[in-house]
Design a protein around this motif. Structure first.
Motif, PDB file in Angstrom:
ATOM      1  N   ASN A  76      -5.583  -1.750  -6.719  1.00  0.00           N
ATOM      2  CA  ASN A  76      -5.237  -0.544  -6.333  1.00  0.00           C
ATOM      3  C   ASN A  76      -5.096  -0.208  -4.929  1.00  0.00           C
ATOM      4  OD1 ASN A  76      -7.723  -0.446  -5.451  1.00  0.00           O
ATOM      5  ND2 ASN A  76      -8.603   0.446  -6.987  1.00  0.00           N
ATOM      6  N   ALA A  77      -4.756   1.206  -4.645  1.00  0.00           N
ATOM      7  CA  ALA A  77      -4.635   1.529  -3.328  1.00  0.00           C
ATOM      8  C   ALA A  77      -5.637   1.316  -2.234  1.00  0.00           C
ATOM      9  CB  ALA A  77      -4.252   3.102  -3.222  1.00  0.00           C
ATOM     10  N   GLU A  78      -6.852   1.430  -2.641  1.00  0.00           N
ATOM     11  CA  GLU A  78      -7.932   1.264  -1.783  1.00  0.00           C
ATOM     12  C   GLU A  78      -8.067  -0.424  -1.578  1.00  0.00           C
ATOM     13  OE1 GLU A  78     -12.718   1.568  -2.296  1.00  0.00           O
ATOM     14  OE2 GLU A  78     -11.488   3.262  -3.220  1.00  0.00           O
ATOM     15  N   GLU A 114       2.329   1.742  -3.264  1.00  0.00           N
ATOM     16  CA  GLU A 114       1.397   1.990  -4.299  1.00  0.00           C
ATOM     17  C   GLU A 114       1.414   3.668  -4.256  1.00  0.00           C
ATOM     18  OE1 GLU A 114      -1.480   1.946  -7.377  1.00  0.00           O
ATOM     19  OE2 GLU A 114      -0.209   0.343  -6.887  1.00  0.00           O
ATOM     20  N   LEU A 115       1.140   4.252  -2.866  1.00  0.00           N
ATOM     21  CA  LEU A 115       1.064   5.551  -2.632  1.00  0.00           C
ATOM     22  C   LEU A 115       2.137   6.410  -3.204  1.00  0.00           C
ATOM     23  CD1 LEU A 115      -0.425   5.665   0.886  1.00  0.00           C
ATOM     24  CD2 LEU A 115      -1.742   6.079  -1.458  1.00  0.00           C
ATOM     25  N   TYR A 159       0.794  -1.168   0.173  1.00  0.00           N
ATOM     26  CA  TYR A 159       0.064  -0.031  -0.075  1.00  0.00           C
ATOM     27  C   TYR A 159       0.668   1.266   0.168  1.00  0.00           C
ATOM     28  CZ  TYR A 159      -3.236   3.525   1.894  1.00  0.00           C
ATOM     29  OH  TYR A 159      -3.914   4.708   2.059  1.00  0.00           O
TER      30      TYR A 159
END
Length: 189
Positions: free
Chosen positions: A116-118, A103-104, A100
């Protein structure tokens, strides 16, 4: 009337006159014999503090001290399984947390292009929650291990007491005349 009172007084005085003096040694012997006949079992006492301390230092040791050998592997299994699940979920939570954060930051990671990040945040939270539950259940198993050892030590002398017994019993139901299983509890005073 006066003669009746005098006769009663004479009888009472005669009873006191024929009494014996028991020496201290004889009293101890009589008391010991009466106690052995009354109890008629070996009284073994276990220290609840010692059992609690043993279980707190090494889970299952209090159960072994109380001579409940079969409970020690159960305590080891529960606590070991809890530690295993806690470690497993902690590893997964750390793996998804680093993915995570990557990804950010825009770096590549194991799940690049797949999640994805979520979605990574959802997985991270789920595994963190599972880790916390596993940790709480492990702590609960540890505390129950200590409580079990303490209670067994308190009740150790009761299981050897012939004046307190309980056993399963089959009785006939008064309404349906069918056999029913019950528990027979006996107290002797």
């Amino acid at each position: 009337m006066k003669t009746k009172g005098l006769a009663i007084a004479f009888v009472l005085m005669a009873q006191l006159g024929f009494s014996q003096q028991i020496t201290m040694d004889e009293a101890i012997i009589v008391d010991t014999i009466a106690t052995k006949e009354k109890l008629n079992f070996e009284f073994i006492d276990k220290s609840p503090v010692r059992a609690s301390l043993y279980s707190a230092i090494l889970p299952g040791a209090g159960q072994i001290y109380n001579k409940k050998w079969w409970k020690a592997p159960i305590a080891w299994g529960l606590i070991g399984t809890g530690i295993g699940f806690t470690s497993y979920y902690n590893g997964l939570q750390n793996k998804f947390r680093s993915a995570y954060l990557a990804e950010l930051d825009g770096r590549t990671h194991e799940y690049s292009g797949i999640l994805n990040a979520e979605q990574l945040a959802v997985y991270q939270d789920e595994y963190k929650r599972n880790r916390d539950y596993a940790m709480a259940l492990t702590i609960l198993a540890y505390i129950l291990n200590i409580v079990d050892a303490t209670v067994d030590a308190h009740l150790f002398s009761i299981k050897n007491d012939p004046d307190f017994t309980f056993q399963p019993i089959v009785i006939q139901d008064q309404m349906s005349f069918q056999p029913a299983i019950g528990l027979n509890i006996n107290f002797k005073f």
